[in-house]
Design a protein around this motif. Structure first.
Motif, mmCIF file in Angstrom:
data_model
loop_
_atom_site.group_PDB
_atom_site.id
_atom_site.type_symbol
_atom_site.label_atom_id
_atom_site.label_comp_id
_atom_site.label_asym_id
_atom_site.label_seq_id
_atom_site.Cartn_x
_atom_site.Cartn_y
_atom_site.Cartn_z
ATOM 1 N N LEU A 1 0.839 -1.193 0.000
ATOM 2 C CA LEU A 1 0.000 0.000 0.000
ATOM 3 C C LEU A 1 0.876 1.246 0.000
ATOM 4 O O LEU A 1 1.659 1.466 0.925
ATOM 5 C CB LEU A 1 -0.898 -0.004 1.241
ATOM 6 C CG LEU A 1 -1.984 1.071 1.327
ATOM 7 C CD1 LEU A 1 -2.980 0.915 0.194
ATOM 8 C CD2 LEU A 1 -2.690 0.978 2.681
ATOM 9 N N THR B 1 2.077 5.119 0.441
ATOM 10 C CA THR B 1 1.755 6.160 1.415
ATOM 11 C C THR B 1 1.296 7.401 0.669
ATOM 12 O O THR B 1 2.104 8.243 0.260
ATOM 13 C CB THR B 1 2.974 6.488 2.291
ATOM 14 O OG1 THR B 1 3.495 5.283 2.847
ATOM 15 C CG2 THR B 1 2.604 7.436 3.414
ATOM 16 N N ALA C 1 -7.294 7.630 0.948
ATOM 17 C CA ALA C 1 -7.538 7.054 -0.383
ATOM 18 C C ALA C 1 -8.920 6.423 -0.417
ATOM 19 O O ALA C 1 -9.388 5.868 0.583
ATOM 20 C CB ALA C 1 -6.478 6.017 -0.719
ATOM 21 N N ASP D 1 -6.968 5.297 5.354
ATOM 22 C CA ASP D 1 -5.839 6.192 5.599
ATOM 23 C C ASP D 1 -4.555 5.405 5.370
ATOM 24 O O ASP D 1 -4.181 4.561 6.186
ATOM 25 C CB ASP D 1 -5.888 6.727 7.035
ATOM 26 C CG ASP D 1 -4.723 7.672 7.341
ATOM 27 O OD1 ASP D 1 -3.992 8.025 6.389
ATOM 28 O OD2 ASP D 1 -4.541 8.026 8.519
ATOM 29 N N THR D 2 -3.881 5.661 4.280
ATOM 30 C CA THR D 2 -2.683 4.899 3.935
ATOM 31 C C THR D 2 -1.487 5.246 4.815
ATOM 32 O O THR D 2 -0.448 4.584 4.725
ATOM 33 C CB THR D 2 -2.295 5.128 2.462
ATOM 34 O OG1 THR D 2 -1.987 6.516 2.257
ATOM 35 C CG2 THR D 2 -3.437 4.723 1.535
ATOM 36 N N HIS D 3 -1.616 6.275 5.662
ATOM 37 C CA HIS D 3 -0.538 6.590 6.603
ATOM 38 C C HIS D 3 -0.571 5.692 7.842
ATOM 39 O O HIS D 3 0.383 5.677 8.626
ATOM 40 C CB HIS D 3 -0.629 8.057 7.044
ATOM 41 C CG HIS D 3 -0.188 9.036 6.000
ATOM 42 N ND1 HIS D 3 1.031 8.951 5.375
ATOM 43 C CD2 HIS D 3 -0.819 10.125 5.479
ATOM 44 C CE1 HIS D 3 1.142 9.944 4.508
ATOM 45 N NE2 HIS D 3 0.044 10.666 4.546
ATOM 46 N N ARG E 1 -1.122 -0.644 6.920
ATOM 47 C CA ARG E 1 -0.143 -0.963 5.885
ATOM 48 C C ARG E 1 0.470 -2.352 6.115
ATOM 49 O O ARG E 1 0.676 -3.116 5.169
ATOM 50 C CB ARG E 1 0.965 0.102 5.868
ATOM 51 C CG ARG E 1 0.492 1.463 5.366
ATOM 52 C CD ARG E 1 1.584 2.532 5.570
ATOM 53 N NE ARG E 1 2.814 2.104 4.934
ATOM 54 C CZ ARG E 1 3.062 2.228 3.630
ATOM 55 N NH1 ARG E 1 2.136 2.758 2.838
ATOM 56 N NH2 ARG E 1 4.200 1.836 3.111
ATOM 57 N N TRP F 1 -2.171 -4.997 5.321
ATOM 58 C CA TRP F 1 -2.326 -5.034 3.862
ATOM 59 C C TRP F 1 -1.240 -5.905 3.233
ATOM 60 O O TRP F 1 -1.510 -6.770 2.403
ATOM 61 C CB TRP F 1 -2.254 -3.605 3.329
ATOM 62 C CG TRP F 1 -2.622 -3.418 1.891
ATOM 63 C CD1 TRP F 1 -1.878 -3.765 0.793
ATOM 64 C CD2 TRP F 1 -3.822 -2.819 1.394
ATOM 65 N NE1 TRP F 1 -2.526 -3.420 -0.355
ATOM 66 C CE2 TRP F 1 -3.727 -2.830 -0.034
ATOM 67 C CE3 TRP F 1 -4.952 -2.258 1.986
ATOM 68 C CZ2 TRP F 1 -4.720 -2.308 -0.852
ATOM 69 C CZ3 TRP F 1 -5.939 -1.737 1.170
ATOM 70 C CH2 TRP F 1 -5.824 -1.768 -0.228
#
Length: 313
Positions: A235, A237, A241, A253-255, A260, A263
């Motif tokens: 994923l 950063t 998204a 929230d990819t942060h 992450r 994922w």
């Protein structure tokens, strides 16, 4: 490549892939050991016989096979040895469901599957094998019976192109795993000794599909080509998204470091599951990614090495 070429593929493009088969060593010439599975002599092609060698006559040999020229030259009775001509019908099972209508890079997974399936079909025909298969999507399965003819390949490729052109992001339906029905159909339609080439979404592997693949492996040779996109394994950063599929969507929230990690672990779990299954079945595993082109990935294939590693494990 333009956007149309990334998301959909035309019949004419699939037909044109036949010109690239000679540059991809999927199958060897009849005088060489097959690069694609060194098992081509394990299946019968009826009652045909190919000359193999001449050796000294042994009690029980058919006297009609005596090689009189060699016998006269050596002063010792020699006989011709033949092996049965072999056949390994190729049955290609290719997905064109909405699950594949996606890519974060390169062409969509559905386009990649169509390209690879077409190349295998052309290569099999060039190798003088009977060719057929299944094209499956969210609505069902299209079957092309296996024949040693260009017409059969054209019928299969037409089914691929038609299914690919039907894919659209506005499709609204309750998506299920279409691989289950396709494998059930393959069990009913393929004959013992076939070579089954499965090209499908990496994330369709579950307990039910694994069970069906085990049943298929008991009667056929398998090549497994699960298709994925880099985004499914790592994923990026990029902050908030939003992902959409048909009428549904979700935001993440990819942060988030935990997200992450989860994922990445989920992607790795699917990869490991395919690897374990292929090893147990003695099948060739050739993962495909939208990160690279179809020709590039097939040119890099070394199936003898893949199968040799599995046989020794």
């Amino acid at each position: 490549m333009d956007m149309q070429g990334r998301t959909h593929i035309e019949l004419q493009e699939l037909l044109g892939l036949r010109h690239y088969v000679q540059h991809i060593e999927l199958f060897s010439t009849p005088l060489q050991r097959s690069t694609l599975l060194g098992l081509h002599r394990s299946r019968l092609r009826g009652r045909g016989m190919d000359f193999d060698q001449v050796r000294a006559y042994q009690i029980g040999d058919d006297s009609r096979s005596i090689d009189w020229r060699v016998t006269a030259r050596t002063g010792e009775v020699h006989t011709k040895v033949f092996h049965e001509e072999r056949e390994r019908p190729t049955f290609i099972v290719a997905e064109q469901s909405l699950h594949l209508f996606f890519a974060s890079t390169g062409c969509f997974k559905s386009v990649l599957v169509a390209q690879v399936a077409s190349i295998f079909a052309w290569a099999s025909l060039q190798h003088n094998d009977r060719v057929g298969g299944l094209v499956f999507d969210d609505n069902g399965v299209t079957h092309t019976p296996a024949h040693r003819s260009q017409h059969s390949v054209l019928h299969f490729i037409q089914a691929l192109a038609d299914a690919n052109q039907r894919l659209q992001q506005t499709m609204s339906q309750d998506l299920k795993n279409p691989l289950i029905e396709a494998l059930q159909q393959a069990l009913r339609l393929t004959r013992t000794g076939s070579l089954i080439i499965l090209i499908c979404n990496e994330r369709h592997l579950n307990d039910e599909s694994s069970h069906l693949l085990r049943r298929l492996a008991a009667q056929a040779e398998l090549i497994l080509l699960p298709v994925s996109d880099p985004l499914e394994h790592c994923l990026p950063t990029i902050g908030p998204a939003r992902f959409a599929l048909a009428d549904s969507s979700t935001s993440i929230d990819t942060h988030n470091p935990r997200l992450r990690q989860q994922w990445q672990e989920k992607g790795a779990a699917y990869q490991a599951a395919w690897q374990n299954l292929a090893q147990q079945l003695g099948a060739a595993l050739l993962p495909l990614s939208t990160q690279f082109g179809a020709l590039e990935q097939l040119q890099a294939i070394n199936l003898q090495q893949v199968l040799g590693t599995q046989a020794g494990s």
